[in-house]
Design an enzyme around this catalytic site. Structure first.
Site, short mmCIF file in Angstrom:
data_model
loop_
_atom_site.label_atom_id
_atom_site.label_comp_id
_atom_site.label_asym_id
_atom_site.label_seq_id
_atom_site.Cartn_x
_atom_site.Cartn_y
_atom_site.Cartn_z
N GLY A 229 -1.34 -9.35 12.48
CA GLY A 229 -1.85 -8.01 12.75
C GLY A 229 -2.67 -7.41 11.64
N HIS B 42 0.81 -1.23 0.00
CA HIS B 42 0.00 0.00 0.00
C HIS B 42 0.84 1.26 0.00
CE1 HIS B 42 -3.55 -2.42 1.89
NE2 HIS B 42 -3.35 -2.71 0.63
N CYS C 197 3.44 15.69 -12.68
CA CYS C 197 4.56 15.15 -13.48
C CYS C 197 5.00 13.77 -13.02
CB CYS C 197 5.75 16.13 -13.44
SG CYS C 197 6.63 16.10 -11.87
N SER D 286 -6.71 -7.30 9.91
CA SER D 286 -8.13 -7.67 10.03
C SER D 286 -8.58 -8.40 8.78
CB SER D 286 -8.97 -6.40 10.22
OG SER D 286 -8.83 -5.57 9.06
N CYS E 271 4.15 13.54 -7.27
CA CYS E 271 3.49 14.68 -7.94
C CYS E 271 2.36 14.18 -8.83
CB CYS E 271 4.52 15.45 -8.80
SG CYS E 271 3.75 16.81 -9.70
N PRO F 6 -4.89 -10.65 18.28
CA PRO F 6 -5.67 -10.83 19.52
C PRO F 6 -7.15 -11.06 19.26
CG PRO F 6 -4.78 -8.58 19.37
CD PRO F 6 -4.28 -9.32 18.21
#
Ligand code: BV8
Ligand code: ZN
Length: 242
Positions: A191, A123, A134, A193, A131, A218
């Site tokens: 870690g 990601h 450009c 979801s 930019c 968890p």
């Protein structure tokens, strides 16, 4: 007292110790113990902001200053954060394995800071600016940024170098991560979801290829009933897995 049943931890240890090729998918949960808020958990970022308001090209076109205020705030949070034992445990694992691929959904840069090498940023990266006119990319670690929204030398608007909803992932990223997951001796999902696609699909890629999947979280996710799920914090469980 560890909530994780010892036999699950023992089984996970056996799989990891025998693995010569490992694939790992991480999400914001691995940085939670570094003090970086997650997106969907309690106190998560999306609790106070709506993703469609901020993590989309439409939001940026509509109000680049508002989107940048959110990202500049997050950059400030992350700048103060250090890798935690979970990040460091993955660096140790990488050194032990013949083949090791770490695909992360995180944009905080903590895996690179901890020393992870074969890293796929699914990601993008919070510290890279791009930019919109450009296409020039540059790394800028200043917090706070002097001017919001920042401008390129060409005069165009600079945007955060991250992947927003509706945008495709960096060229080849999900393909490389999928190949690693399908060919590994095990996939660790840590870690996350598993709510955001196509990253969340890496678990299915592994399962379809008969690759054992170990989850560290968890909270339960859509994968928990189908994989070896260790219920606990990454900073506590990953070092114990080594
Ligand atoms: C795309 C921006 C189409 C950067 C983010 C199927 C296929 C393809 C796309 C889709 C699809 N179905 C739906 C879509 C659209 C969309 C999507 O997935 N929507 C979801 C909400 C339904 N996907 C996209 O738009 C993607 N693009 O494919 O476009 C396309 C296709 C082809 C060609 C062109 C276009 C783009 C997705 C990327 C979006 N960008 N963020 C930024 O600002 O950060 S997503 C955002 O969520 C973050 O990047 C984050 O990484 C990501 C996932 O969240 P998690 O990391 O899992 O974090 P979360 O808070 O949710 O969970 C934390 C977990 O940690 C919890 O489970 C918690 O229990 C646990 N935890 C807490 N503490 C700990 C812990 N675990 C361990 N230890 C602890 N201590
Ligand atoms: Zn430019």
């Amino acid at each position: 007292m560890c909530a994780v049943a010892n036999d699950a931890m023992e089984r996970a240890r056996a799989i990891v110790s025998r693995a010569s090729a490992l694939a790992v998918l991480t999400g914001s949960g691995i940085s939670a113990e570094s003090g970086v808020p997650t997106f969907r958990g309690a106190g998560g970022l999306w609790r106070t902001f709506r993703p469609e308001d901020l993590a989309t090209t439409q939001a940026f076109e509509r109000d680049p200053k508002l989107v940048w205020e959110w990202y500049d705030w997050r950059r400030g949070l992350v700048a103060a954060a250090q890798p935690n034992p979970a990040h460091h445990a993955l660096v140790t694992l990488e050194r032990r394995c013949r083949e090791f691929t770490l695909a992360t959904q995180n944009v905080d840069g903590l895996h690179a800071l901890a020393g992870s090498r074969n890293l796929i940023l699914l990601h993008g990266d919070l510290w890279t600016l791009r930019c919109v006119t450009c296409g020039a990319k540059r790394e800028d670690r200043r917090v706070p940024l002097p001017v919001l929204p920042p401008r390129c030398v060409c005069g165009g608007l600079l945007r955060p170098g991250v992947v927003w909803f509706g945008e495709s992932l960096p060229e080849g990223a999900i393909e490389r991560a999928s190949a690693a997951a399908a060919n590994a001796d095990a996939l660790l999902m840590i870690g996350t979801s598993a709510a955001v696609w196509p990253a969340a699909g890496l678990g299915e890629v592994a399962l379809d290829a008969g690759v054992p999947v170990i989850e560290i979280n968890p909270e339960p996710t859509v994968y928990s009933d189908h994989v070896l799920s260790l219920a606990g914090r990454a900073g506590e469980l990953l070092p114990r897995l080594l």
